[in-house]
Design an enzyme around this catalytic site. Structure first.
Site, PDB file in Angstrom:
ATOM      1  N   GLN A 229       0.843  -1.200   0.000  1.00  0.00           N
ATOM      2  CA  GLN A 229       0.000   0.000   0.000  1.00  0.00           C
ATOM      3  C   GLN A 229       0.879   1.251   0.000  1.00  0.00           C
ATOM      4  OE1 GLN A 229      -1.994   0.652   3.734  1.00  0.00           O
ATOM      5  NE2 GLN A 229      -3.605   1.910   2.844  1.00  0.00           N
ATOM      6  N   GLY A 230       0.882   1.979  -1.102  1.00  0.00           N
ATOM      7  CA  GLY A 230       1.695   3.192  -1.213  1.00  0.00           C
ATOM      8  C   GLY A 230       0.858   4.432  -0.966  1.00  0.00           C
ATOM      9  N   TYR A 231       0.468   4.654   0.280  1.00  0.00           N
ATOM     10  CA  TYR A 231      -0.297   5.848   0.650  1.00  0.00           C
ATOM     11  C   TYR A 231       0.634   6.874   1.311  1.00  0.00           C
ATOM     12  CZ  TYR A 231      -5.191   4.266  -0.050  1.00  0.00           C
ATOM     13  OH  TYR A 231      -6.399   3.881  -0.569  1.00  0.00           O
ATOM     14  N   SER A 232       1.175   6.506   2.500  1.00  0.00           N
ATOM     15  CA  SER A 232       1.904   7.481   3.330  1.00  0.00           C
ATOM     16  C   SER A 232       3.172   7.979   2.648  1.00  0.00           C
ATOM     17  CB  SER A 232       2.289   6.853   4.666  1.00  0.00           C
ATOM     18  OG  SER A 232       1.162   6.331   5.296  1.00  0.00           O
TER      19      SER A 232
ATOM     20  N   SER B 177       4.470  -1.281   4.175  1.00  0.00           N
ATOM     21  CA  SER B 177       4.626  -2.627   4.751  1.00  0.00           C
ATOM     22  C   SER B 177       4.878  -3.653   3.646  1.00  0.00           C
ATOM     23  CB  SER B 177       3.365  -3.038   5.510  1.00  0.00           C
ATOM     24  OG  SER B 177       3.118  -2.155   6.563  1.00  0.00           O
TER      25      SER B 177
ATOM     26  N   GLU C  54     -10.193  -1.137   5.541  1.00  0.00           N
ATOM     27  CA  GLU C  54      -9.064  -1.399   6.429  1.00  0.00           C
ATOM     28  C   GLU C  54      -9.509  -1.275   7.889  1.00  0.00           C
ATOM     29  OE1 GLU C  54      -5.797   1.330   6.102  1.00  0.00           O
ATOM     30  OE2 GLU C  54      -4.409  -0.003   7.103  1.00  0.00           O
TER      31      GLU C  54
ATOM     32  N   ASN D 264      -4.668   6.390  16.664  1.00  0.00           N
ATOM     33  CA  ASN D 264      -5.767   6.425  17.636  1.00  0.00           C
ATOM     34  C   ASN D 264      -6.272   7.846  17.872  1.00  0.00           C
ATOM     35  OD1 ASN D 264      -5.583   3.711  17.740  1.00  0.00           O
ATOM     36  ND2 ASN D 264      -5.085   3.558  19.917  1.00  0.00           N
ATOM     37  N   GLU D 265      -5.378   8.833  17.754  1.00  0.00           N
ATOM     38  CA  GLU D 265      -5.839  10.231  17.920  1.00  0.00           C
ATOM     39  C   GLU D 265      -6.817  10.578  16.797  1.00  0.00           C
ATOM     40  OE1 GLU D 265      -2.595   9.356  17.989  1.00  0.00           O
ATOM     41  OE2 GLU D 265      -2.285   9.564  20.151  1.00  0.00           O
TER      42      GLU D 265
HETATM   43  C1  LIG Z   1       3.996  -0.614  11.299  1.00  0.00           C
HETATM   44  C2  LIG Z   1       3.404   0.383  10.333  1.00  0.00           C
HETATM   45  C3  LIG Z   1       3.019  -0.042   9.081  1.00  0.00           C
HETATM   46  C4  LIG Z   1       2.526   0.867   8.161  1.00  0.00           C
HETATM   47  N1  LIG Z   1       2.218   0.417   6.895  1.00  0.00           N
HETATM   48  C5  LIG Z   1       1.826   1.317   5.967  1.00  0.00           C
HETATM   49  C6  LIG Z   1       1.609   0.887   4.616  1.00  0.00           C
HETATM   50  O1  LIG Z   1       1.747  -0.301   4.278  1.00  0.00           O
HETATM   51  N2  LIG Z   1       1.282   1.812   3.700  1.00  0.00           N
HETATM   52  C7  LIG Z   1       1.106   3.129   4.024  1.00  0.00           C
HETATM   53  O2  LIG Z   1       0.780   3.908   3.148  1.00  0.00           O
HETATM   54  N3  LIG Z   1       1.305   3.578   5.284  1.00  0.00           N
HETATM   55  C8  LIG Z   1       1.670   2.697   6.261  1.00  0.00           C
HETATM   56  N4  LIG Z   1       1.904   3.121   7.555  1.00  0.00           N
HETATM   57  C9  LIG Z   1       1.832   4.556   7.837  1.00  0.00           C
HETATM   58  C10 LIG Z   1       0.680   4.963   8.728  1.00  0.00           C
HETATM   59  O3  LIG Z   1      -0.532   4.959   8.008  1.00  0.00           O
HETATM   60  C11 LIG Z   1       1.059   6.361   9.246  1.00  0.00           C
HETATM   61  O4  LIG Z   1       2.181   6.199  10.105  1.00  0.00           O
HETATM   62  C12 LIG Z   1      -0.072   6.995  10.001  1.00  0.00           C
HETATM   63  O5  LIG Z   1      -1.111   7.340   9.125  1.00  0.00           O
HETATM   64  C13 LIG Z   1       0.401   8.265  10.756  1.00  0.00           C
HETATM   65  O6  LIG Z   1       1.073   9.127   9.905  1.00  0.00           O
HETATM   66  P1  LIG Z   1       2.504   9.702  10.280  1.00  0.00           P
HETATM   67  O7  LIG Z   1       3.392   8.573  10.671  1.00  0.00           O
HETATM   68  O8  LIG Z   1       2.945  10.575   9.158  1.00  0.00           O
HETATM   69  O9  LIG Z   1       2.285  10.571  11.595  1.00  0.00           O
HETATM   70  P2  LIG Z   1       1.632  12.026  11.649  1.00  0.00           P
HETATM   71  O10 LIG Z   1       0.416  12.077  10.821  1.00  0.00           O
HETATM   72  O11 LIG Z   1       2.715  13.021  11.409  1.00  0.00           O
HETATM   73  O12 LIG Z   1       1.207  12.091  13.177  1.00  0.00           O
HETATM   74  C14 LIG Z   1       2.155  12.279  14.241  1.00  0.00           C
HETATM   75  C15 LIG Z   1       1.372  12.338  15.533  1.00  0.00           C
HETATM   76  O13 LIG Z   1       0.468  13.452  15.517  1.00  0.00           O
HETATM   77  C16 LIG Z   1      -0.870  13.028  15.711  1.00  0.00           C
HETATM   78  N5  LIG Z   1      -1.772  13.799  14.834  1.00  0.00           N
HETATM   79  C17 LIG Z   1      -1.613  14.067  13.524  1.00  0.00           C
HETATM   80  N6  LIG Z   1      -2.658  14.775  13.054  1.00  0.00           N
HETATM   81  C18 LIG Z   1      -3.516  14.932  14.086  1.00  0.00           C
HETATM   82  C19 LIG Z   1      -4.796  15.552  14.235  1.00  0.00           C
HETATM   83  N7  LIG Z   1      -5.403  16.146  13.204  1.00  0.00           N
HETATM   84  N8  LIG Z   1      -5.389  15.524  15.450  1.00  0.00           N
HETATM   85  C20 LIG Z   1      -4.787  14.916  16.500  1.00  0.00           C
HETATM   86  N9  LIG Z   1      -3.568  14.314  16.425  1.00  0.00           N
HETATM   87  C21 LIG Z   1      -2.957  14.294  15.242  1.00  0.00           C
HETATM   88  C22 LIG Z   1      -0.883  11.560  15.307  1.00  0.00           C
HETATM   89  O14 LIG Z   1      -1.912  10.844  15.972  1.00  0.00           O
HETATM   90  C23 LIG Z   1       0.496  11.094  15.771  1.00  0.00           C
HETATM   91  O15 LIG Z   1       0.489  10.804  17.142  1.00  0.00           O
HETATM   92  C24 LIG Z   1       2.371   2.231   8.508  1.00  0.00           C
HETATM   93  C25 LIG Z   1       2.737   2.653   9.796  1.00  0.00           C
HETATM   94  C26 LIG Z   1       3.250   1.747  10.701  1.00  0.00           C
HETATM   95  C27 LIG Z   1       3.650   2.228  12.071  1.00  0.00           C
END
Ligand SMILES: Cc1cc2nc3c(=O)[nH]c(=O)nc-3n(C[C@H](O)[C@H](O)[C@H](O)COP(=O)(O)OP(=O)(O)OC[C@H]3O[C@@H](n4cnc5c(N)ncnc54)[C@H](O)[C@@H]3O)c2cc1C
Length: 398
Positions: A126-129, A161, A244, A384-385
């Protein structure tokens, strides 16, 4: 509302249980239950065993080669597979891109990709993030420019992942940059062996290498690999994330972890008695068991609402939060079982064949890693946030 198994459901449960007991290879079972390293080949082998039985795609309609099971049957199936120590069926193909292809893909895309998902001839990621686009996914920057019959894709994905094992990636890319950020996003299917793709592993806290950075440098992707309409990928992305979220309650995992916790606590002798007989530790196990039971009933309630045709609101978010907390809490108790032996970690002992020395016992070696690994459940699939914000919006209308 009666949440217990009906007679037919009991029969179905028994059928699944006896199939899994007979067909799940012992080496895979031991790896999974012992928290050892599970390889690509193990996932594929189990998926193909299920596919041969006709159970490769539990959540799909029969018309697309699925089981056509209802939510209760799917839940029973998951519980029995998890309980017996089967590896999880990888969701990226089965429950993420497949439903999108069924709803928005062309007949040709459906014919080409769906059967290979069931047999796991293709491994999807999954190429989202992206760096700078996680929770705020709409700010993604990976660009796809239409040049003749191709899109030329340049940018970076992160936390992808299993990209190291994948031969396909479904990716959100930016095809236009004017207007709202949600406009101008498209969903592309990108072959991972295309020229210009580099996968770089990220080592996580637990020592694992399941997540990656994926760099795309002028990668040519045939325009026929666009799913749905150009610039309308946000609709598809949200549809996919909805799928998901409902698979992420993690009840099967919670139950498996709880069972393992009891086994490990029974085997650990401290001050002359098994840890499970220490009243303080027992209390903690009992408290978490109550949480797991409540989680099970909450999921059963949700399924029952779904069966009754009620649309889901914030419930999947609640279950996601609860499931991730329970998993993290059990991880902590597992590590407590290991005590000081959680610290000295022998990486080679994560292989089933290892018979060298470890501190404590071989069962304790992975436990600190399990604890660290389970922190991730609160992050992926929407943190979770973010789930709490969704609950707030749906219940209080803020
Ligand atoms: C083990 C693992 C596997 C993953 N696999 C994939 C994958 O296969 N493909 C893919 O595309 N992505 C994947 N991800 C990425 C995952 O979807 C992102 O890590 C997640 O969406 C959070 O984005 P971020 O890491 O950029 O953190 P950020 O969005 O920068 O957030 C940082 C912190 O700020 C908080 N925050 C951010 N915005 C808000 C808000 N509006 N209100 C309150 N709090 C907020 C968040 O809760 C977090 O605690 C994976 C992540 C992990 C840990």
């Amino acid at each position: 509302m009666d949440l217990r198994d009906s007679t037919e459901e009991q029969q179905f449960r028994a059928e699944v249980r006896s199939f899994v007991a007979a067909e799940l290879p012992d080496d895979i079972r031991r790896k999974v239950l012992g928290f050892l390293r599970v390889e690509r080949e193990d996932y594929v082998r189990w998926q193909r065993i299920l596919a041969r039985r006709g159970w490769g795609a539990p959540g799909w309609p029969v018309a697309h080669g699925g089981c056509g099971w209802n939510a209760v049957q799917r839940n029973i199936f998951d519980e029995e597979c998890f309980g017996a120590g089967a590896p999880r069926q990888m969701p990226f193909g089965l429950s993420m891109i497949a439903p999108v292809l069924m709803k928005y893909g062309t007949p040709e895309q459906q014919r080409r990709f769906l059967p290979r998902i069931v047999t796991m001839d293709d491994w999807w990621c999954q190429g989202y993030s992206e760096p700078g686009a996680g929770s705020d996914l709409a700010s993604l920057k990976t660009k796809a420019e239409r040049v003749g019959s191709n899109y030329v894709v340049t940018g970076q994905k992160i936390w992808t992942s299993f990209a190291q094992w994948a031969n396909w990636m479904f990716a959100l890319v930016r095809t236009a940059s004017d207007g709202k950020p949600q406009r101008g996003i498209s969903l592309l299917l990108i072959p991972m062996d295309a020229k210009g793709i580099t996968v770089r592993p990220i080592k996580t806290l637990d020592g694992g290498f399941d997540v990656n950075e994926v760099f795309l440098d002028a990668v040519e992707v045939p325009a026929e690999n666009l799913v749905g309409t150009e610039n309308d990928g946000w609709t598809l992305a949200k549809y996919l994330l909805g799928h998901e979220r409902t698979t992420i309650a993690g009840l099967g995992m919670c139950k498996r972890l709880l069972r393992r916790l009891k086994e490990v606590a029974r085997a650990q002798v401290k001050r002359g008695r098994a840890l499970i007989d220490d009243p303080r530790f027992r209390d903690k196990v009992a408290a978490i068991e109550i949480e797991v039971l409540a989680h099970e009933w909450a999921l059963a309630r949700l399924i029952s609402l779904e069966q009754a045709g009620r649309g889901l609101g914030a419930e999947p978010s609640m279950l996601k939060i609860r499931g991730s907390q329970i998993q993290a809490d059990i991880g902590e108790l597992l590590m407590e079982c290991a005590g000081p032996f959680a610290v000295p970690y022998v990486e080679a002992a994560m292989e089933l064949a290892y018979d060298g020395p470890v501190a404590g016992s071989i069962e304790l070696n992975p436990l600190a890693g399990v604890y660290l690994d389970l922190r991730k459940v609160a992050i992926y699939g929407g943190t979770n946030e973010i789930q709490r914000s969704l609950i707030g919006k749906s219940l209080v209308g803020v």
